[in-house]
Design a protein around this motif. Structure first.
Motif, PDB file in Angstrom:
ATOM      1  N   ASP A  15       0.648  -6.751   3.268  1.00 25.49           N
ATOM      2  CA  ASP A  15       1.531  -5.986   2.386  1.00 25.49           C
ATOM      3  C   ASP A  15       1.102  -4.519   2.322  1.00 25.49           C
ATOM      4  OD1 ASP A  15       3.040  -8.238   1.817  1.00 25.49           O
ATOM      5  OD2 ASP A  15       1.774  -8.803   0.109  1.00 25.49           O
ATOM      6  N   ASP A  16      -0.203  -4.287   2.317  1.00 27.55           N
ATOM      7  CA  ASP A  16      -0.695  -2.903   2.340  1.00 27.55           C
ATOM      8  C   ASP A  16      -0.294  -2.219   3.639  1.00 27.55           C
ATOM      9  OD1 ASP A  16      -1.827  -3.210  -0.134  1.00 27.55           O
ATOM     10  OD2 ASP A  16      -3.846  -3.631   0.633  1.00 27.55           O
ATOM     11  N   MET A  18       2.361  -2.910   5.497  1.00 21.70           N
ATOM     12  CA  MET A  18       3.801  -2.627   5.432  1.00 21.70           C
ATOM     13  C   MET A  18       4.054  -1.410   4.539  1.00 21.70           C
ATOM     14  SD  MET A  18       5.207  -4.762   7.419  1.00 21.70           S
ATOM     15  CE  MET A  18       6.818  -5.405   7.108  1.00 21.70           C
ATOM     16  N   HIS A  19       3.283  -1.289   3.463  1.00 16.03           N
ATOM     17  CA  HIS A  19       3.392  -0.120   2.592  1.00 16.03           C
ATOM     18  C   HIS A  19       2.962   1.141   3.353  1.00 16.03           C
ATOM     19  CE1 HIS A  19       3.555   2.177  -1.073  1.00 16.03           C
ATOM     20  NE2 HIS A  19       2.285   2.523  -0.945  1.00 16.03           N
ATOM     21  N   GLY A  20       1.940   1.013   4.174  1.00 19.77           N
ATOM     22  CA  GLY A  20       1.481   2.134   4.989  1.00 19.77           C
ATOM     23  C   GLY A  20       2.535   2.564   6.003  1.00 19.77           C
ATOM     24  N   GLU A  22       5.755   2.262   5.601  1.00 16.23           N
ATOM     25  CA  GLU A  22       6.781   2.970   4.827  1.00 16.23           C
ATOM     26  C   GLU A  22       6.345   4.395   4.504  1.00 16.23           C
ATOM     27  OE1 GLU A  22       7.427   0.562   1.393  1.00 16.23           O
ATOM     28  OE2 GLU A  22       8.456  -1.007   2.521  1.00 16.23           O
ATOM     29  N   LYS A  23       5.096   4.554   4.071  1.00 17.32           N
ATOM     30  CA  LYS A  23       4.590   5.891   3.710  1.00 17.32           C
ATOM     31  C   LYS A  23       4.602   6.830   4.917  1.00 17.32           C
ATOM     32  CE  LYS A  23       1.756   6.093  -0.305  1.00 17.32           C
ATOM     33  NZ  LYS A  23       2.609   7.011  -0.992  1.00 17.32           N
ATOM     34  N   GLU A  26       8.220   7.752   5.796  1.00 23.39           N
ATOM     35  CA  GLU A  26       8.790   8.696   4.831  1.00 23.39           C
ATOM     36  C   GLU A  26       8.391  10.135   5.160  1.00 23.39           C
ATOM     37  OE1 GLU A  26       7.374   7.448   1.028  1.00 23.39           O
ATOM     38  OE2 GLU A  26       8.707   5.713   0.938  1.00 23.39           O
ATOM     39  N   LYS A  46      11.105  -2.950  10.881  1.00 21.61           N
ATOM     40  CA  LYS A  46      10.533  -1.802  10.177  1.00 21.61           C
ATOM     41  C   LYS A  46       9.998  -0.751  11.151  1.00 21.61           C
ATOM     42  CE  LYS A  46       9.139  -2.388   6.201  1.00 21.61           C
ATOM     43  NZ  LYS A  46       8.886  -2.186   4.826  1.00 21.61           N
ATOM     44  N   ALA A 162      -2.092   4.452   1.089  1.00 18.45           N
ATOM     45  CA  ALA A 162      -1.424   3.166   1.324  1.00 18.45           C
ATOM     46  C   ALA A 162      -2.369   1.980   1.167  1.00 18.45           C
ATOM     47  CB  ALA A 162      -0.808   3.146   2.709  1.00 18.45           C
TER      48      ALA A 162
END
Length: 178
Positions: A15-16, A18-20, A22-23, A26, A46, A162
């Protein structure tokens, strides 16, 4: 600019990672690849990977096998050595089905294997390209191309935000002690 090819961000949790992703996206930072010890649902979408063309190749190889089987049997039983066995016609389609099916499966299987090995550079004699051996054990690794992304400090900061456990860049190791 240094001779560093990739900035590697290690994550302990998917999950971290996947968050990374996204960051980084962005901030318009392109990600070279992600390496995980297990499949993660949705990571292809993604990262923007296109759907595999392997099923199309399998269909083409299967059709080739069917045509090869049909033409081989037709040549042998009708053209080269026609025999009248029990009054049956030489061109009896039900007799062709098992061999055509088997050659369809054989050609599709070997063709898919050859295409897969060619596309992923798994041919004999090639050394494997491994970013980090821990990616096959317990770490989730994001590789960012350092040549196309000119601000490595920004990337390191984004990976730390992230939740990256460790970041490798320029032969230096940035470890997060959170």
């Amino acid at each position: 600019m240094s001779n560093t090819k990739y900035i590697l961000g290690h994550f302990a949790d998917p999950d971290d990672m996947m968050h990374g992703i996204e960051k980084l996206q962005e901030n318009n930072i392109s990600i070279y690849d992600a390496y995980t010890p297990m499949p993660i649902h949705g990571i292809e979408a993604k990262l923007g990977y296109k759907r595999s063309r392997l099923p199309i190749a399998a269909f083409c190889f299967g059709i080739t096998g069917t045509c090869a089987g049909f033409s081989m049997i037709y040549y042998m039983l009708v053209y080269d050595w026609p025999m009248n066995i029990g009054g049956k016609p030489a061109f009896a389609m039900p007799n062709f089905v098992p061999i055509c099916f088997e050659l369809t499966v054989l050609f599709a299987a070997f063709g898919m294997m050859a295409c897969f090995m060619y596309a992923n550079h798994f041919f004999p004699g090639r050394a494997p390209r491994v970013m980090d051996l821990r990616a096959s054990n317990d770490r989730f690794v994001l590789a960012i191309d350092a040549k196309t992304n000119p601000y490595p400090e920004k990337i390191v900061d984004l990976l730390n935000e992230a939740g990256a456990v460790e970041i490798l860049h320029n032969e230096r190791k940035y470890v997060s002690y959170e």
